[in-house]
Write a protein that holds these residues in place. Sequence first.
Motif, PDB file in Angstrom:
ATOM      1  N   MET A   1      -1.642  33.786   7.463  1.00  0.00           N
ATOM      2  CA  MET A   1      -1.069  32.451   7.660  1.00  0.00           C
ATOM      3  C   MET A   1       0.405  32.404   7.260  1.00  0.00           C
ATOM      4  SD  MET A   1      -4.253  30.007   6.575  1.00  0.00           S
ATOM      5  CE  MET A   1      -3.370  28.491   6.822  1.00  0.00           C
ATOM      6  N   THR A   2       0.867  33.417   6.535  1.00  0.00           N
ATOM      7  CA  THR A   2       2.276  33.449   6.119  1.00  0.00           C
ATOM      8  C   THR A   2       3.147  34.217   7.113  1.00  0.00           C
ATOM      9  OG1 THR A   2       2.068  35.486   4.821  1.00  0.00           O
ATOM     10  CG2 THR A   2       1.542  33.399   3.698  1.00  0.00           C
ATOM     11  N   LYS A   3       2.548  34.741   8.174  1.00  0.00           N
ATOM     12  CA  LYS A   3       3.254  35.577   9.140  1.00  0.00           C
ATOM     13  C   LYS A   3       2.981  35.082  10.566  1.00  0.00           C
ATOM     14  CE  LYS A   3       3.839  38.859   5.886  1.00  0.00           C
ATOM     15  NZ  LYS A   3       4.346  38.036   4.814  1.00  0.00           N
ATOM     16  N   THR A   4       3.906  35.426  11.455  1.00  0.00           N
ATOM     17  CA  THR A   4       3.590  35.216  12.860  1.00  0.00           C
ATOM     18  C   THR A   4       2.674  36.369  13.267  1.00  0.00           C
ATOM     19  OG1 THR A   4       5.378  36.571  13.784  1.00  0.00           O
ATOM     20  CG2 THR A   4       5.897  34.249  13.292  1.00  0.00           C
ATOM     21  N   LYS A   5       2.031  36.245  14.396  1.00  0.00           N
ATOM     22  CA  LYS A   5       1.147  37.330  14.844  1.00  0.00           C
ATOM     23  C   LYS A   5       1.919  38.621  15.070  1.00  0.00           C
ATOM     24  CE  LYS A   5       0.811  34.768  19.014  1.00  0.00           C
ATOM     25  NZ  LYS A   5      -0.144  34.060  19.804  1.00  0.00           N
ATOM     26  N   PHE A   6       3.176  38.498  15.483  1.00  0.00           N
ATOM     27  CA  PHE A   6       3.976  39.685  15.741  1.00  0.00           C
ATOM     28  C   PHE A   6       4.477  40.322  14.446  1.00  0.00           C
ATOM     29  CE2 PHE A   6       4.230  37.054  19.566  1.00  0.00           C
ATOM     30  CZ  PHE A   6       3.672  37.943  20.479  1.00  0.00           C
ATOM     31  N   GLU A   7       4.776  39.491  13.443  1.00  0.00           N
ATOM     32  CA  GLU A   7       5.158  40.030  12.132  1.00  0.00           C
ATOM     33  C   GLU A   7       3.982  40.771  11.505  1.00  0.00           C
ATOM     34  OE1 GLU A   7       8.404  36.638  10.704  1.00  0.00           O
ATOM     35  OE2 GLU A   7       6.279  36.368  10.248  1.00  0.00           O
ATOM     36  N   ALA A   8       2.806  40.165  11.562  1.00  0.00           N
ATOM     37  CA  ALA A   8       1.617  40.805  10.994  1.00  0.00           C
ATOM     38  C   ALA A   8       1.334  42.126  11.703  1.00  0.00           C
ATOM     39  CB  ALA A   8       0.414  39.875  11.097  1.00  0.00           C
ATOM     40  N   MET A   9       1.470  42.146  13.015  1.00  0.00           N
ATOM     41  CA  MET A   9       1.224  43.360  13.787  1.00  0.00           C
ATOM     42  C   MET A   9       2.215  44.456  13.399  1.00  0.00           C
ATOM     43  SD  MET A   9       1.031  43.812  17.921  1.00  0.00           S
ATOM     44  CE  MET A   9       2.773  43.653  18.172  1.00  0.00           C
ATOM     45  N   GLU A  10       3.481  44.096  13.233  1.00  0.00           N
ATOM     46  CA  GLU A  10       4.497  45.077  12.859  1.00  0.00           C
ATOM     47  C   GLU A  10       4.200  45.682  11.481  1.00  0.00           C
ATOM     48  OE1 GLU A  10       9.291  45.159  12.017  1.00  0.00           O
ATOM     49  OE2 GLU A  10       8.504  43.674  13.416  1.00  0.00           O
ATOM     50  N   ILE A  11       3.813  44.858  10.540  1.00  0.00           N
ATOM     51  CA  ILE A  11       3.492  45.341   9.190  1.00  0.00           C
ATOM     52  C   ILE A  11       2.262  46.238   9.223  1.00  0.00           C
ATOM     53  CG2 ILE A  11       2.686  44.621   6.902  1.00  0.00           C
ATOM     54  CD1 ILE A  11       4.469  42.051   7.361  1.00  0.00           C
ATOM     55  N   LEU A  12       1.212  45.800   9.885  1.00  0.00           N
ATOM     56  CA  LEU A  12      -0.037  46.571   9.913  1.00  0.00           C
ATOM     57  C   LEU A  12       0.131  47.885  10.669  1.00  0.00           C
ATOM     58  CD1 LEU A  12      -2.508  43.612  10.500  1.00  0.00           C
ATOM     59  CD2 LEU A  12      -2.161  44.892   8.379  1.00  0.00           C
ATOM     60  N   ASN A  13       0.937  47.877  11.729  1.00  0.00           N
ATOM     61  CA  ASN A  13       1.165  49.103  12.497  1.00  0.00           C
ATOM     62  C   ASN A  13       1.838  50.181  11.659  1.00  0.00           C
ATOM     63  OD1 ASN A  13      -0.063  48.444  14.915  1.00  0.00           O
ATOM     64  ND2 ASN A  13       1.770  47.513  15.762  1.00  0.00           N
ATOM     65  N   LYS A  14       2.677  49.787  10.691  1.00  0.00           N
ATOM     66  CA  LYS A  14       3.335  50.762   9.805  1.00  0.00           C
ATOM     67  C   LYS A  14       2.311  51.576   9.022  1.00  0.00           C
ATOM     68  CE  LYS A  14       7.552  48.100   9.044  1.00  0.00           C
ATOM     69  NZ  LYS A  14       8.322  47.324   8.062  1.00  0.00           N
ATOM     70  N   TYR A  15       1.158  50.977   8.776  1.00  0.00           N
ATOM     71  CA  TYR A  15       0.105  51.643   7.994  1.00  0.00           C
ATOM     72  C   TYR A  15      -1.038  52.152   8.888  1.00  0.00           C
ATOM     73  CZ  TYR A  15       2.644  49.531   4.171  1.00  0.00           C
ATOM     74  OH  TYR A  15       3.638  49.181   3.286  1.00  0.00           O
ATOM     75  N   ASP A  16      -0.765  52.240  10.189  1.00  0.00           N
ATOM     76  CA  ASP A  16      -1.757  52.710  11.169  1.00  0.00           C
ATOM     77  C   ASP A  16      -3.049  51.891  11.143  1.00  0.00           C
ATOM     78  OD1 ASP A  16      -0.143  54.703  12.237  1.00  0.00           O
ATOM     79  OD2 ASP A  16      -0.713  56.122  10.663  1.00  0.00           O
ATOM     80  N   ILE A  17      -2.901  50.604  10.882  1.00  0.00           N
ATOM     81  CA  ILE A  17      -4.048  49.695  10.924  1.00  0.00           C
ATOM     82  C   ILE A  17      -4.099  49.126  12.344  1.00  0.00           C
ATOM     83  CG2 ILE A  17      -5.070  47.570  10.034  1.00  0.00           C
ATOM     84  CD1 ILE A  17      -3.564  48.191   7.381  1.00  0.00           C
ATOM     85  N   PRO A  18      -5.152  49.435  13.099  1.00  0.00           N
ATOM     86  CA  PRO A  18      -5.204  48.958  14.483  1.00  0.00           C
ATOM     87  C   PRO A  18      -5.217  47.434  14.546  1.00  0.00           C
ATOM     88  CG  PRO A  18      -7.149  50.285  13.931  1.00  0.00           C
ATOM     89  CD  PRO A  18      -6.318  50.155  12.699  1.00  0.00           C
TER      90      PRO A  18
END
Length: 117
Positions: free
Chosen positions: A18-35
């Motif tokens: 809820m503190t991120k946009t969907k694209f911000e969350a995706m960018e952060i999670l992708n850094k850690y190889d979280i699909p």
Amino acid sequence: ARLLHLKPIFARIEKWTMTKTKFEAMEILNKYDIPCGPILSMKEIAEEPALRATGTIVEVDHPVRGKYLTVGNPIKMSDSATEVTRSPLLGEHTDEVLAQLGYSADEIAELRTERVI
């Protein structure tokens, strides 16, 4: 073991997302190889140029409703391009189908006169 903690885990994930946009969350999670991937709204889907470029979303012209967006062919083969076209209008191909079934033009006209078709 995770099942017992499922609700608190989901609550924590929801609080963070809820503190991120969907694209911000995706960018952060992708850094850690979280699909992950964004769930696009219909407006975002319609405006996404990559979906149009790949034919995933196509614009179709319809004689009654005008231009509209629809899903393209999901199967893409380099030597088998497909064209997505509109659905036919009610009765649009009746004469053609009846002619293929052996009805003459006069018989089809008679069926129309008798309001059978």
